[in-house]
Design a protein around this motif. Sequence first.
Motif, mmCIF file in Angstrom:
data_model
loop_
_atom_site.group_PDB
_atom_site.id
_atom_site.type_symbol
_atom_site.label_atom_id
_atom_site.label_comp_id
_atom_site.label_asym_id
_atom_site.label_seq_id
_atom_site.Cartn_x
_atom_site.Cartn_y
_atom_site.Cartn_z
ATOM 1 N N ILE A 89 0.845 -1.197 0.000
ATOM 2 C CA ILE A 89 0.000 0.000 0.000
ATOM 3 C C ILE A 89 0.878 1.244 0.000
ATOM 4 O O ILE A 89 1.778 1.382 0.835
ATOM 5 C CB ILE A 89 -0.946 -0.001 1.222
ATOM 6 N N ARG A 90 0.583 2.136 -0.951
ATOM 7 C CA ARG A 90 1.334 3.377 -1.064
ATOM 8 C C ARG A 90 0.367 4.533 -1.313
ATOM 9 O O ARG A 90 -0.709 4.348 -1.890
ATOM 10 C CB ARG A 90 2.338 3.315 -2.235
ATOM 11 N N TYR A 91 0.793 5.706 -0.888
ATOM 12 C CA TYR A 91 0.050 6.921 -1.175
ATOM 13 C C TYR A 91 0.964 7.864 -1.948
ATOM 14 O O TYR A 91 2.028 8.241 -1.464
ATOM 15 C CB TYR A 91 -0.443 7.584 0.118
ATOM 16 N N LEU A 92 0.518 8.215 -3.149
ATOM 17 C CA LEU A 92 1.238 9.178 -3.970
ATOM 18 C C LEU A 92 0.524 10.509 -3.838
ATOM 19 O O LEU A 92 -0.567 10.715 -4.365
ATOM 20 C CB LEU A 92 1.255 8.714 -5.436
ATOM 21 N N GLY A 93 1.123 11.422 -3.095
ATOM 22 C CA GLY A 93 0.485 12.705 -2.845
ATOM 23 C C GLY A 93 -0.147 12.729 -1.460
ATOM 24 O O GLY A 93 0.330 12.094 -0.527
ATOM 25 N N PHE A 94 -1.210 13.522 -1.358
ATOM 26 C CA PHE A 94 -1.833 13.804 -0.065
ATOM 27 C C PHE A 94 -3.231 13.205 0.027
ATOM 28 O O PHE A 94 -4.048 13.434 -0.850
ATOM 29 C CB PHE A 94 -1.901 15.329 0.113
ATOM 30 N N PRO A 95 -3.528 12.444 1.087
ATOM 31 C CA PRO A 95 -4.856 11.832 1.231
ATOM 32 C C PRO A 95 -5.861 12.788 1.857
ATOM 33 O O PRO A 95 -6.258 12.627 3.004
ATOM 34 C CB PRO A 95 -4.567 10.644 2.154
ATOM 35 N N GLY A 96 -6.268 13.794 1.099
ATOM 36 C CA GLY A 96 -7.169 14.800 1.645
ATOM 37 C C GLY A 96 -8.630 14.432 1.470
ATOM 38 O O GLY A 96 -8.964 13.461 0.799
ATOM 39 N N ARG B 9 -3.202 -6.462 0.003
ATOM 40 C CA ARG B 9 -2.927 -7.127 1.279
ATOM 41 C C ARG B 9 -2.929 -8.641 1.132
ATOM 42 O O ARG B 9 -2.308 -9.344 1.924
ATOM 43 C CB ARG B 9 -3.929 -6.681 2.343
ATOM 44 N N ALA B 10 -3.625 -9.129 0.093
ATOM 45 C CA ALA B 10 -3.660 -10.574 -0.117
ATOM 46 C C ALA B 10 -2.344 -11.112 -0.659
ATOM 47 O O ALA B 10 -2.050 -12.304 -0.520
ATOM 48 C CB ALA B 10 -4.802 -10.931 -1.066
ATOM 49 N N ASN B 11 -1.533 -10.265 -1.272
ATOM 50 C CA ASN B 11 -0.242 -10.692 -1.809
ATOM 51 C C ASN B 11 0.673 -9.486 -1.938
ATOM 52 O O ASN B 11 0.968 -9.020 -3.041
ATOM 53 C CB ASN B 11 -0.430 -11.375 -3.172
ATOM 54 N N PRO B 12 1.154 -8.964 -0.811
ATOM 55 C CA PRO B 12 1.967 -7.737 -0.848
ATOM 56 C C PRO B 12 3.295 -7.914 -1.556
ATOM 57 O O PRO B 12 3.913 -6.925 -1.966
ATOM 58 C CB PRO B 12 2.172 -7.408 0.635
ATOM 59 N N GLY B 13 3.722 -9.139 -1.749
ATOM 60 C CA GLY B 13 4.970 -9.352 -2.473
ATOM 61 C C GLY B 13 4.815 -9.145 -3.975
ATOM 62 O O GLY B 13 5.789 -8.859 -4.673
ATOM 63 N N ARG B 14 3.588 -9.280 -4.482
ATOM 64 C CA ARG B 14 3.349 -9.161 -5.916
ATOM 65 C C ARG B 14 2.488 -7.966 -6.281
ATOM 66 O O ARG B 14 2.544 -7.467 -7.401
ATOM 67 C CB ARG B 14 2.634 -10.426 -6.441
ATOM 68 N N VAL B 15 1.657 -7.519 -5.356
ATOM 69 C CA VAL B 15 0.658 -6.494 -5.673
ATOM 70 C C VAL B 15 1.006 -5.185 -4.973
ATOM 71 O O VAL B 15 1.321 -5.156 -3.780
ATOM 72 C CB VAL B 15 -0.752 -6.935 -5.245
#
Lengths: 142, 66
Positions: A89-96, B9-15
């Motif tokens: 999970i990544r956030y590019l920018g600001f989660p406003g 979250r089901a496959n953080p190594g690939r997704v």
Amino acid sequence: MPLITDEVAPHVRNALSGLETPVTLKFHPQPGSPASEAMEQLLDELTAFSDKLVVEKEASLPAPMPPEEAEDLESSITEFWVDGKPTGIRYLGFPGGHEFGPFLEAMVAVSKHSAPKISEATRQWIEALDKPLHLEVFVTPT
Amino acid sequence: MRLAQEIARANPGRVTADMVDAESFMRFSERVGVFSVPLTLINGVEQVVGAVPEPQLMQKIRSAMQ
């Protein structure tokens, strides 16, 4: 001026009270980007709400992830890590705006190691992937 | 956004699931043709406009990965 106002603070505190395993937010700044500056301020403020939230400030942006190109990376990138590993999970920018709630919820979800809320068929298909999958959800934080 | 994150979250190594702030990543948004949000870009080859249910997103993901 704080980004997390007195009105919002109780909701943030309540949301982050659900954190279990510590979450590391790896912040890659983009100097000169207003959203990057705002994100850095937000992350600094959030750490005051939970000792299970750690912010690591990186020296530079990560390498672009296809289909991104280097010139596309105009603002900051924030990665969620747990147990020393990326969560994807990544956030590019600001989660406003409407994105702020899901931003906090995502932290708690990765922290709790809760089962992904997807069907069993999807879960099995995704777990069996042997190639990268890059999902990029474009939003406007209003 | 939530669905993409649950899939990651089901496959953080690939997704990898990114939320992209289109206003702050304007060049990228214009380059990939974002005219309406939310828009989900899948491996740079498939697009889904709007918030769609899991079966519809998975259909596009399977198509993108063929």
